[in-house]
Design an enzyme around this catalytic site. Structure first.
Site, PDB file in Angstrom:
ATOM      1  N   LYS A  51     -25.358   6.725  36.553  1.00 33.33           N
ATOM      2  CA  LYS A  51     -24.356   7.403  35.729  1.00 33.33           C
ATOM      3  C   LYS A  51     -24.974   7.855  34.415  1.00 33.33           C
ATOM      4  O   LYS A  51     -24.795   9.000  33.983  1.00 33.33           O
ATOM      5  CB  LYS A  51     -23.155   6.469  35.481  1.00 33.33           C
ATOM      6  N   GLN A  95     -18.058  -0.754  33.689  1.00 35.09           N
ATOM      7  CA  GLN A  95     -18.427  -0.930  35.105  1.00 35.09           C
ATOM      8  C   GLN A  95     -17.739  -2.176  35.668  1.00 35.09           C
ATOM      9  O   GLN A  95     -17.831  -3.262  35.088  1.00 35.09           O
ATOM     10  CB  GLN A  95     -19.962  -1.050  35.233  1.00 35.09           C
ATOM     11  N   ASP A 118     -12.729   7.081  33.739  1.00 41.84           N
ATOM     12  CA  ASP A 118     -12.566   6.543  35.096  1.00 41.84           C
ATOM     13  C   ASP A 118     -11.141   6.759  35.614  1.00 41.84           C
ATOM     14  O   ASP A 118     -10.883   6.600  36.802  1.00 41.84           O
ATOM     15  CB  ASP A 118     -12.864   5.028  35.102  1.00 41.84           C
TER      16      ASP A 118
END
Ligand code: NDP
Length: 278
Positions: A51, A95, A118
């Site tokens: 990422k 994460q 997200d």
């Protein structure tokens, strides 16, 4: 093998080039993405590295914030508060999974919805289900983009989603519904899963178990989207679908790796650019 391969790697690469050009064309400050990782989970380390490197590749500012596995919850919340207040940061990603002593809901709730790239904050989730503008979670958004780029129109089709997680199954079901598919969600308590999956014109599998769907469970001509990322007995990356048998029956199928995974990262970059622009 008869199925067409839905090449997420190639589609994601072209989306990344578009985003790179858009970022290069920005006159001043570049979009900023902060990725927080807690602990040493090897799979998470790989995802986070991908990422951050992808964000840097398209010219964004990207920083990785690494916290030890035993970090206290308040320290993580303080970090998020600082990033919320930092005008150079447009997107914040924590994460998952987090260590058990940390309340993941509390952490996700602490991220400003406008920086929640997200799409996991409850206000983004609510807006998704209400059909209002929101940040759409990356994996479901990537699946829909790959379907669209492949010239497949879900309208009027029967879609079956196997898996009902908040990050994949439920949101992709809502997006397929928005695209006018007739949607069924199956899960671990679904009896006779094969009879359900065999109904699907579009079959999305997000379970996390190798070969939970085999070719005999696929309707001839179906489009099969394999979200799973598992390690098989030889340690090789594999999906949830038995590719060899399913690709004999399906009309189109995503490979693992090279299908949904790269699309997820491309959509993270897109969400970060959208957060910058909003
Ligand atoms: P979760 O573990 O959160 O959810 C799994 C779902 O599968 C649950 O709803 C569960 O049902 C259901 N399930 C479990 N066993 C069966 C079974 N035998 N038959 C039918 N349904 C079953 O997983 P995630 O949604 O987070 O992830 C799914 C997979 O996708 C994983 O392999 C993950 O690594 C991968 N993934 C890949 C991404 C990518 O970018 N490619 C991004 C995110 C995830 P129940 O609710 O009843 O327990």
């Amino acid at each position: 093998m008869s199925a067409k391969i839905l090449d997420g790697k190639a589609v994601a690469a072209s989306i990344k080039e578009e985003i790179k050009a858009a970022v290069e064309a920005l006159p001043g400050r570049k979009p900023g993405l902060a990725v927080i990782i807690v602990g040493e989970n090897p799979a998470s380390q790989v995802y986070v590295r991908n990422k951050v490197q992808s964000a840097l590749y398209v010219g964004m500012n990207s920083r990785k914030i690494e916290l030890p596995a035993d970090v206290c919850e308040q320290r993580l919340l303080d970090e998020i508060a600082a990033l919320n207040a930092d005008p150079s940061v447009d997107g914040i990603l924590v994460q998952l999974p987090l260590p058990a002593h940390i309340d993941a809901d509390k952490v996700l709730d602490a991220i400003l919805p406008s920086k929640d790239v997200d799409g996991f904050h409850p206000s983004n989730v609510a807006n998704l289900w209400l059909g209002r503008p929101c940040t759409v979670p990356c994996t479901p958004k990537g699946i829909m983009r790959l379907i669209a780029e492949s010239g497949i129109n879900p309208a009027g089709k029967k879609a079956v989603v196997v898996g009902r997680s908040n990050i994949v199954g439920k949101p992709v079901a809502k997006l397929l519904l928005d695209a006018n598919a007739t949607v069924t969600i199956a899960h671990s308590r679904t009896p006779d899963l094969a009879s359900v999956t065999r109904e699907a014109d579009i079959l999305v599998v997000a379970v996390g178990k190798e070969a939970v769907v085999t070719g005999d469970m696929v309707k001839p001509g179906a489009v099969v989207i394999d979200v799973g990322m598992n390690r098989n007995a030889e340690g090789k990356l594999c999906g949830d679908v038995d590719f060899a048998s399913a690709s004999e029956v399906a009309s189109a199928i995503t490979p693992v790796p090279g299908g949904v995974g790269p699309m997820t990262i491309a959509m993270l970059l897109q969400n970060t650019l959208e957060a910058y622009n909003s």
